[in-house]
Design a protein around this motif. Sequence first.
Motif, PDB file in Angstrom:
ATOM      1  N   GLU A  83      79.534 144.818  96.079  1.00  0.00           N
ATOM      2  CA  GLU A  83      78.873 144.618  94.791  1.00  0.00           C
ATOM      3  C   GLU A  83      79.363 143.330  94.124  1.00  0.00           C
ATOM      4  O   GLU A  83      78.573 142.557  93.578  1.00  0.00           O
ATOM      5  CB  GLU A  83      79.162 145.840  93.891  1.00  0.00           C
ATOM      6  CG  GLU A  83      78.537 145.806  92.511  1.00  0.00           C
ATOM      7  CD  GLU A  83      77.032 146.090  92.520  1.00  0.00           C
ATOM      8  OE1 GLU A  83      76.485 146.332  93.615  1.00  0.00           O
ATOM      9  OE2 GLU A  83      76.430 146.017  91.448  1.00  0.00           O
ATOM     10  N   ASP A 153      72.740 152.026  77.322  1.00  0.00           N
ATOM     11  CA  ASP A 153      73.643 152.646  78.296  1.00  0.00           C
ATOM     12  C   ASP A 153      73.976 151.659  79.418  1.00  0.00           C
ATOM     13  O   ASP A 153      73.594 150.479  79.354  1.00  0.00           O
ATOM     14  CB  ASP A 153      73.063 153.962  78.833  1.00  0.00           C
ATOM     15  CG  ASP A 153      71.841 153.760  79.714  1.00  0.00           C
ATOM     16  OD1 ASP A 153      71.458 152.598  79.949  1.00  0.00           O
ATOM     17  OD2 ASP A 153      71.270 154.763  80.173  1.00  0.00           O
ATOM     18  N   ALA A 154      74.657 152.121  80.461  1.00  0.00           N
ATOM     19  CA  ALA A 154      75.110 151.227  81.530  1.00  0.00           C
ATOM     20  C   ALA A 154      73.945 150.556  82.261  1.00  0.00           C
ATOM     21  O   ALA A 154      74.107 149.476  82.828  1.00  0.00           O
ATOM     22  CB  ALA A 154      75.956 152.015  82.524  1.00  0.00           C
ATOM     23  N   GLN A 155      72.759 151.194  82.222  1.00  0.00           N
ATOM     24  CA  GLN A 155      71.592 150.608  82.897  1.00  0.00           C
ATOM     25  C   GLN A 155      70.732 149.779  81.944  1.00  0.00           C
ATOM     26  O   GLN A 155      69.631 149.366  82.304  1.00  0.00           O
ATOM     27  CB  GLN A 155      70.723 151.710  83.515  1.00  0.00           C
ATOM     28  CG  GLN A 155      71.190 152.195  84.871  1.00  0.00           C
ATOM     29  CD  GLN A 155      72.355 153.152  84.761  1.00  0.00           C
ATOM     30  OE1 GLN A 155      72.368 154.007  83.895  1.00  0.00           O
ATOM     31  NE2 GLN A 155      73.348 153.001  85.598  1.00  0.00           N
ATOM     32  N   GLY A 156      71.203 149.576  80.725  1.00  0.00           N
ATOM     33  CA  GLY A 156      70.457 148.784  79.754  1.00  0.00           C
ATOM     34  C   GLY A 156      69.334 149.554  79.073  1.00  0.00           C
ATOM     35  O   GLY A 156      68.460 148.965  78.441  1.00  0.00           O
ATOM     36  N   ARG A 157      69.367 150.890  79.187  1.00  0.00           N
ATOM     37  CA  ARG A 157      68.331 151.704  78.550  1.00  0.00           C
ATOM     38  C   ARG A 157      68.756 152.042  77.127  1.00  0.00           C
ATOM     39  O   ARG A 157      69.949 152.283  76.875  1.00  0.00           O
ATOM     40  CB  ARG A 157      68.117 153.000  79.350  1.00  0.00           C
ATOM     41  CG  ARG A 157      67.646 152.718  80.767  1.00  0.00           C
ATOM     42  CD  ARG A 157      67.652 153.962  81.604  1.00  0.00           C
ATOM     43  NE  ARG A 157      68.951 154.575  81.726  1.00  0.00           N
ATOM     44  CZ  ARG A 157      69.281 155.449  82.661  1.00  0.00           C
ATOM     45  NH1 ARG A 157      68.404 155.810  83.550  1.00  0.00           N
ATOM     46  NH2 ARG A 157      70.493 155.972  82.712  1.00  0.00           N
ATOM     47  N   ARG A 237      64.155 149.432  77.573  1.00  0.00           N
ATOM     48  CA  ARG A 237      63.500 150.652  78.053  1.00  0.00           C
ATOM     49  C   ARG A 237      63.868 151.802  77.115  1.00  0.00           C
ATOM     50  O   ARG A 237      65.054 152.122  76.970  1.00  0.00           O
ATOM     51  CB  ARG A 237      63.981 150.918  79.468  1.00  0.00           C
ATOM     52  CG  ARG A 237      63.244 151.966  80.211  1.00  0.00           C
ATOM     53  CD  ARG A 237      61.961 151.406  80.808  1.00  0.00           C
ATOM     54  NE  ARG A 237      61.303 152.427  81.597  1.00  0.00           N
ATOM     55  CZ  ARG A 237      61.449 152.551  82.909  1.00  0.00           C
ATOM     56  NH1 ARG A 237      62.225 151.706  83.558  1.00  0.00           N
ATOM     57  NH2 ARG A 237      60.821 153.513  83.556  1.00  0.00           N
ATOM     58  N   PHE A 260      67.447 157.132  78.438  1.00  0.00           N
ATOM     59  CA  PHE A 260      68.854 157.353  78.788  1.00  0.00           C
ATOM     60  C   PHE A 260      69.074 158.805  79.211  1.00  0.00           C
ATOM     61  O   PHE A 260      68.350 159.698  78.782  1.00  0.00           O
ATOM     62  CB  PHE A 260      69.787 156.962  77.640  1.00  0.00           C
ATOM     63  CG  PHE A 260      69.837 157.964  76.520  1.00  0.00           C
ATOM     64  CD1 PHE A 260      68.962 157.889  75.458  1.00  0.00           C
ATOM     65  CD2 PHE A 260      70.781 158.983  76.520  1.00  0.00           C
ATOM     66  CE1 PHE A 260      69.002 158.804  74.420  1.00  0.00           C
ATOM     67  CE2 PHE A 260      70.844 159.903  75.490  1.00  0.00           C
ATOM     68  CZ  PHE A 260      69.947 159.807  74.442  1.00  0.00           C
ATOM     69  N   ASP A 264      74.887 161.468  81.423  1.00  0.00           N
ATOM     70  CA  ASP A 264      75.585 160.338  82.010  1.00  0.00           C
ATOM     71  C   ASP A 264      75.888 159.297  80.929  1.00  0.00           C
ATOM     72  O   ASP A 264      75.621 158.114  81.086  1.00  0.00           O
ATOM     73  CB  ASP A 264      74.698 159.739  83.119  1.00  0.00           C
ATOM     74  CG  ASP A 264      75.421 158.654  83.890  1.00  0.00           C
ATOM     75  OD1 ASP A 264      76.644 158.731  83.974  1.00  0.00           O
ATOM     76  OD2 ASP A 264      74.752 157.732  84.379  1.00  0.00           O
TER      77      ASP A 264
END
Lengths: 279, 160
Positions: A83, A153-157, A237, A260, A264
């Motif tokens: 990664e 959140d961690a995914q940008g949501r 999002r 979200f 999580d």
Amino acid sequence: MPRFLKERKNALVLAGLMFAQTILLSLQIPLGEEASFFERTAFAVLAPIQNGIRSLLRGGGDIWNRYVYLRRVEAQNRSYRDELFRLRQENTLLRNGLDRLENRAAAAAFLRGLRRAFVLADVIGIDAANPYKSIIIDRGSRHGLRNQMPVVDAQGRLVGRIIAPISAGEATVQLVTDTLSAIGVRGEEHPVSGILIGDPVTGRGWLTYVPASDESLVENEALTTTGFDRVFPPGLRAGTIISVQTDGSLFKKIAIRPAFDFRDLSIVAVLTGPVGENE
Amino acid sequence: MRSWIAGGIGVLAAVLVFSLLRPLSAPADLIMDVFSVAVLIFGTLEGEVSGAVFGAVCGLIVDAFSLGVFGLAGLSLTPGGFLAGYVSRKINIQSVFRTFVFFAVLAVGMFAAWAGLTVLVGRSLLPWSGGLIALRPVVSAVAASVIYEGIRRIKARHER
């Protein structure tokens, strides 16, 4: 003390406590959504305690995970190495792209600004009365957090926004699933706008003010923020349409599942830059 | 003085368990009201006045960690703590089953009061989550009676 009062001391204590709390309730009426002095004080005193307890537990968990429970560490390391390699390549490509597009000084300023554009925070608590209304994070005014800053959140949501009370080291986040949360959103496929209102009873939301005559929005369509509300930057999002109904009124009844995942939600990012600089 | 220290420890323990429940799962917060459990146990152990004060303090903590109206939770926890202390001295709650029934009745009362106040004063609906929240008084009563029985046995052993 008169005998009458002595005999009823316990009942009087109860009545006094109930009276004090009723007064506390009535004191908040003129304040509306603003946090009262008592609420701010209690939050300032109790949130650090909760933060301390969480830190202590995390410390214990860290000792266990770092020194005792080392299963899958090798596989994790390999995955992180891959990664990291991918992200470094991506970063280099982005930097090269920036250099081509702008002069070096402007690109450097942009990258510096990007680093200051968000603050990472751990979730240390959730709303004690209704888990779908708010969460508490371990960053506060000392870290540059202010009222109305968007939280993802961690995914940008989109998760919500910072609201009062905010202490030096902790802050409250109003979730998009709270009733008082109202966010300007539009369909990702179809440019139909509406207001996303939370529903803390179900942990979902409703897309309001979409005319009943509109036929474009369908189930499973993703919704993103419009940025018109001047609180949330455009393009985040926010949720997905789960059902679209018409009940004879002027507007459609559109149920939304928030983007979200509540289960999580351990780390969030607070977007600290003004609208337009977070994209 | 001893009661105040016990109260402080009780409050810290409740905040600790409340903080621990969050990482476990979201429904755990809904079906288990840690502060009600603490108020029931403390009120029964320390008497009505201490129970009422403890209930008021726990109410303020619940509201500090909530986006609802400040002072709302205390209006159900304060009389809950008072009644736990008062009624436990008037009736026999020596067996585990009797303790459970006693705690269940009080937990249902506190839950009903909190739900009513949330709807009427807070003007918001309850987070039903498919009916999970209805389990809250029963789960709280089970937890309270188990912990109370544990404390009672430890006390009895020390007295011997």
